[in-house]
Design a protein around this motif. Sequence first.
Motif, PDB file in Angstrom:
ATOM      1  N   PRO A   1       3.328   1.368   5.984  1.00 35.06           N
ATOM      2  CA  PRO A   1       2.939   0.326   6.940  1.00 35.06           C
ATOM      3  C   PRO A   1       1.429   0.314   7.120  1.00 35.06           C
ATOM      4  CG  PRO A   1       3.781   2.243   8.096  1.00 35.06           C
ATOM      5  CD  PRO A   1       4.005   2.504   6.646  1.00 35.06           C
ATOM      6  N   ALA A   2       0.841  -0.860   7.245  1.00 34.33           N
ATOM      7  CA  ALA A   2      -0.589  -0.947   7.515  1.00 34.33           C
ATOM      8  C   ALA A   2      -0.874  -0.382   8.899  1.00 34.33           C
ATOM      9  CB  ALA A   2      -1.048  -2.397   7.429  1.00 34.33           C
ATOM     10  N   TYR A   3      -2.072   0.149   9.079  1.00 33.21           N
ATOM     11  CA  TYR A   3      -2.477   0.569  10.416  1.00 33.21           C
ATOM     12  C   TYR A   3      -2.660  -0.667  11.294  1.00 33.21           C
ATOM     13  CZ  TYR A   3      -5.893   1.443  14.088  1.00 33.21           C
ATOM     14  OH  TYR A   3      -6.564   1.435  15.294  1.00 33.21           O
ATOM     15  N   LEU A   4      -3.477  -1.619  10.832  1.00 29.07           N
ATOM     16  CA  LEU A   4      -3.687  -2.850  11.593  1.00 29.07           C
ATOM     17  C   LEU A   4      -3.346  -4.108  10.812  1.00 29.07           C
ATOM     18  CD1 LEU A   4      -7.002  -2.249  13.581  1.00 29.07           C
ATOM     19  CD2 LEU A   4      -4.666  -2.305  14.460  1.00 29.07           C
ATOM     20  N   PHE A   5      -3.764  -4.182   9.555  1.00 26.86           N
ATOM     21  CA  PHE A   5      -3.533  -5.408   8.794  1.00 26.86           C
ATOM     22  C   PHE A   5      -3.581  -5.132   7.295  1.00 26.86           C
ATOM     23  CE2 PHE A   5      -7.974  -4.952   8.426  1.00 26.86           C
ATOM     24  CZ  PHE A   5      -8.528  -4.904   9.693  1.00 26.86           C
ATOM     25  N   SER A   6      -2.939  -5.996   6.546  1.00 26.61           N
ATOM     26  CA  SER A   6      -2.985  -5.975   5.086  1.00 26.61           C
ATOM     27  C   SER A   6      -3.789  -7.171   4.605  1.00 26.61           C
ATOM     28  CB  SER A   6      -1.568  -6.035   4.494  1.00 26.61           C
ATOM     29  OG  SER A   6      -0.846  -4.861   4.793  1.00 26.61           O
ATOM     30  N   VAL A   7      -4.540  -6.957   3.535  1.00 29.32           N
ATOM     31  CA  VAL A   7      -5.316  -8.012   2.913  1.00 29.32           C
ATOM     32  C   VAL A   7      -4.634  -8.392   1.608  1.00 29.32           C
ATOM     33  CG1 VAL A   7      -7.536  -8.553   1.825  1.00 29.32           C
ATOM     34  CG2 VAL A   7      -7.468  -7.241   3.960  1.00 29.32           C
ATOM     35  N   SER A   8      -4.539  -9.672   1.331  1.00 29.44           N
ATOM     36  CA  SER A   8      -3.909 -10.130   0.095  1.00 29.44           C
ATOM     37  C   SER A   8      -4.652  -9.565  -1.105  1.00 29.44           C
ATOM     38  CB  SER A   8      -3.919 -11.661   0.052  1.00 29.44           C
ATOM     39  OG  SER A   8      -3.355 -12.116  -1.152  1.00 29.44           O
ATOM     40  N   ALA A   9      -3.900  -9.003  -2.045  1.00 29.17           N
ATOM     41  CA  ALA A   9      -4.498  -8.379  -3.231  1.00 29.17           C
ATOM     42  C   ALA A   9      -3.734  -8.802  -4.479  1.00 29.17           C
ATOM     43  CB  ALA A   9      -4.472  -6.859  -3.093  1.00 29.17           C
ATOM     44  N   PRO A  10      -4.435  -9.195  -5.542  1.00 26.97           N
ATOM     45  CA  PRO A  10      -3.760  -9.571  -6.780  1.00 26.97           C
ATOM     46  C   PRO A  10      -3.151  -8.360  -7.463  1.00 26.97           C
ATOM     47  CG  PRO A  10      -6.117  -9.510  -7.131  1.00 26.97           C
ATOM     48  CD  PRO A  10      -5.897  -9.317  -5.664  1.00 26.97           C
ATOM     49  N   ARG A  11      -2.163  -8.567  -8.277  1.00 26.41           N
ATOM     50  CA  ARG A  11      -1.524  -7.496  -9.021  1.00 26.41           C
ATOM     51  C   ARG A  11      -2.559  -6.811  -9.910  1.00 26.41           C
ATOM     52  NH1 ARG A  11       3.730  -6.412 -10.075  1.00 26.41           N
ATOM     53  NH2 ARG A  11       4.248  -5.264 -11.983  1.00 26.41           N
ATOM     54  N   GLY A  12      -2.565  -5.502  -9.893  1.00 18.84           N
ATOM     55  CA  GLY A  12      -3.490  -4.750 -10.721  1.00 18.84           C
ATOM     56  C   GLY A  12      -4.779  -4.374 -10.035  1.00 18.84           C
ATOM     57  N   ALA A  13      -5.021  -4.849  -8.822  1.00 16.53           N
ATOM     58  CA  ALA A  13      -6.247  -4.502  -8.101  1.00 16.53           C
ATOM     59  C   ALA A  13      -6.345  -2.991  -7.943  1.00 16.53           C
ATOM     60  CB  ALA A  13      -6.261  -5.181  -6.736  1.00 16.53           C
ATOM     61  N   ARG A  14      -7.546  -2.470  -8.098  1.00 19.75           N
ATOM     62  CA  ARG A  14      -7.742  -1.013  -8.061  1.00 19.75           C
ATOM     63  C   ARG A  14      -7.848  -0.524  -6.622  1.00 19.75           C
ATOM     64  NH1 ARG A  14      -8.897   1.815 -13.105  1.00 19.75           N
ATOM     65  NH2 ARG A  14      -9.269   3.542 -11.637  1.00 19.75           N
ATOM     66  N   ALA A  15      -6.874   0.303  -6.225  1.00 20.72           N
ATOM     67  CA  ALA A  15      -6.871   0.848  -4.871  1.00 20.72           C
ATOM     68  C   ALA A  15      -8.030   1.815  -4.659  1.00 20.72           C
ATOM     69  CB  ALA A  15      -5.539   1.544  -4.600  1.00 20.72           C
ATOM     70  N   ASP A  16      -8.428   2.549  -5.699  1.00 20.53           N
ATOM     71  CA  ASP A  16      -9.541   3.484  -5.547  1.00 20.53           C
ATOM     72  C   ASP A  16     -10.844   2.737  -5.283  1.00 20.53           C
ATOM     73  OD1 ASP A  16      -9.397   2.485  -8.136  1.00 20.53           O
ATOM     74  OD2 ASP A  16      -9.546   4.428  -9.127  1.00 20.53           O
ATOM     75  N   ALA A  17     -11.053   1.614  -5.965  1.00 20.95           N
ATOM     76  CA  ALA A  17     -12.238   0.800  -5.700  1.00 20.95           C
ATOM     77  C   ALA A  17     -12.199   0.232  -4.288  1.00 20.95           C
ATOM     78  CB  ALA A  17     -12.337  -0.324  -6.721  1.00 20.95           C
ATOM     79  N   ALA A  18     -11.021  -0.150  -3.829  1.00 17.73           N
ATOM     80  CA  ALA A  18     -10.874  -0.686  -2.477  1.00 17.73           C
ATOM     81  C   ALA A  18     -11.244   0.362  -1.431  1.00 17.73           C
ATOM     82  CB  ALA A  18      -9.445  -1.172  -2.260  1.00 17.73           C
TER      83      ALA A  18
END
Length: 419
Positions: free
Chosen positions: A86-103
């Motif tokens: 679950p998000a702490y406060l909000f989720s941001v729309s992300a395309p498939r394959g987006a790098r979580a480490d870069a985020a």
Amino acid sequence: MRKTLAVLTGIALAAGLTSPAFGTGAAPSPTAATASGTAVVEWNRELITILGDPKAQPATIQPTRSFALLQAAEYDAVVSISRGGPAYLFSVSAPRGARADAAADQAAHDVLVALYPGKRAGVDQRLSSQLSTIPGGPDKQAGTAVGAEVARRLISLRSDDGSSATPPPFHPGDKAGDYRPTPPDHPAPVFTDWGSVKPFVLTSGRQFRPAAPPAVSSGAYATALNEVKGLGSKTSTTRTADQTAAAKFWSAAPVWNVWNQIAQNLVTSQNTSLEQAVKVFARLDLSLADTTIATYDAKYTYRVWRPVTAIRLGGTHYNPRIVGDPNWTPLLKTAPDPSYPSAHAALSQAAATTLAGFYGARHRLTVTSKGITRTFAGFQDAATEAWLSRIWAGQHTSLDNRAGQQLGTQVAGFVAGRL
């Protein structure tokens, strides 16, 4: 199937197992469940380094707020992509394959730049170093966009949380038990209005406010104060050498720094995944931030004087069981805020409760702070020593410690139910 495989792979890595090879093609991009959590540790260290500069932020801003903002941003940035919790406060729309480490890297950078614009050069350098290990391309760009948006939203949301308000003047009381500035310098009390800052997870700073302490005229208070009088004196003959070392250890650095460094060591030694690392630090630092707010709410609600004041004024006969000593001096200089409850007890209990929830109660710890090393058989052992050390340092009574321990447990449990 893909999501199940990612989860299983993350579990295997976290346990130190070797994951099987699937095919002989190019390795896929790591997911949040398989990517390393090392970068999360590095950003946490970056914040501690920044806070080492006493001019980095106003003295009226409590540092635990910064830790909570940093870790919450990294957590929501990663979860926006992984959907692993679950998000702490909000989720941001992300395309498939987006790098979580870069985020996570971009979110951490943007939060620290927003909080400490004067430290931008070093923070920019850290981001460049972190992102240089991630292959370029649209997935990396998508990840940094997610991180930037999460940080922007979070900083905007917390801009009016009350943390920048000018503290009102403090007027000390003159009755037995009333807090007043302490010797030798009699500094003005700190964070007098921090209890009214908007919590990160709690509904309010008073949500778990402990019950009022026993009156300073009571037998319970006399017993607790006399313990400090004997063990916490600068010239104590009953405090052991190890108790003296522990008192100095837990006072050498801010207690929230010590617990964040404990988490750093755990995440590193356990080869924790990115997804798990952001969760560990988010839960830890949100708990510490809200415990701090709740502690100051209680401190300035009850305004109980410190042991040094109580002992030096014992000759005023406010309690016949206490023999005053106008020259009594604690082992360590008294912190400039009311005594009840103990912040060390509350914060350490919140941290120990949180970390035990991830790593188990019995986990051997070796912790070094300012050149002093302590070893513990588990998180609770460390937390217990932290609050006992405040008696040995002449700072708090056992009444303060018990209230703090209860408060920290309650806040940590509430935060754990959120993420």
